[in-house]
Design a protein around this motif. Structure first.
Motif, PDB file in Angstrom:
ATOM      1  N   SER A   1       0.840  -1.192   0.000  1.00  0.00           N
ATOM      2  CA  SER A   1       0.000   0.000   0.000  1.00  0.00           C
ATOM      3  C   SER A   1       0.873   1.239   0.000  1.00  0.00           C
TER       4      SER A   1
ATOM      5  N   GLN B   1       0.735   5.770  -0.889  1.00  0.00           N
ATOM      6  CA  GLN B   1      -0.078   6.938  -1.218  1.00  0.00           C
ATOM      7  C   GLN B   1       0.199   7.384  -2.656  1.00  0.00           C
TER       8      GLN B   1
ATOM      9  N   THR C   1      -4.327   0.821  -8.664  1.00  0.00           N
ATOM     10  CA  THR C   1      -4.692  -0.211  -7.711  1.00  0.00           C
ATOM     11  C   THR C   1      -5.197  -1.446  -8.426  1.00  0.00           C
TER      12      THR C   1
ATOM     13  N   THR D   1      -2.004  -1.365  -3.798  1.00  0.00           N
ATOM     14  CA  THR D   1      -3.085  -0.460  -3.427  1.00  0.00           C
ATOM     15  C   THR D   1      -2.525   0.960  -3.319  1.00  0.00           C
TER      16      THR D   1
ATOM     17  N   SER E   1      -3.569   4.806  -2.437  1.00  0.00           N
ATOM     18  CA  SER E   1      -4.608   5.641  -1.828  1.00  0.00           C
ATOM     19  C   SER E   1      -4.407   7.105  -2.200  1.00  0.00           C
TER      20      SER E   1
END
Length: 121
Positions: A11, A13, A90, A118, A120
């Motif tokens: 994950s 950003q 993603t 992923t 975000s």
């Protein structure tokens, strides 16, 4: 028996980077064509980037300029450096390999299990 093992997902950003690895084992000949595909939730699997024997590379329009392919010296592992990541990146990322510069996932005889990426916002 050929095996492909992906790693490096996670994950991050938006704007961040990840480096995916695909380690290949059991090849008959190590000079093999390899590619990355991805599948986002609710969408079809799509080609991301391909590195064929002789150094021919091709990137999808959505990742060109942000993602970079490379291989190790033994030419059995494939890497995908992903920079400037966006939420739309993603997906589950899959590695594929075969003795042919294929475009379609179904044409590659060797395929990995995937690694989740992923991004975000």
């Amino acid at each position: 028996q050929v095996q492909l093992v992906e790693s490096g997902g996670g994950s991050v950003q938006a704007g961040g980077s990840l480096r995916l690895s695909c380690a290949g084992f059991g090849y008959t000949y190590t000079n093999i064509d390899m590619a990355w595909f991805r599948q986002a939730p609710g969408k079809e699997r799509e080609g991301v980037a391909r590195l064929c024997v002789g150094g021919r590379t091709r990137y999808s329009d959505s990742v060109a300029g942000r993602f970079t392919l490379s291989k190790d010296d033994a030419k059995t592992s494939l890497y995908l450096q992903m920079d400037s990541l966006k939420p739309e990146d993603t997906a589950i990322y899959y590695c594929a390999a075969g003795y042919g510069c294929y475009d379609a996932w179904a044409d590659f005889p060797y395929r990995g299990q995937g690694t989740q990426v992923t991004v975000s916002s």
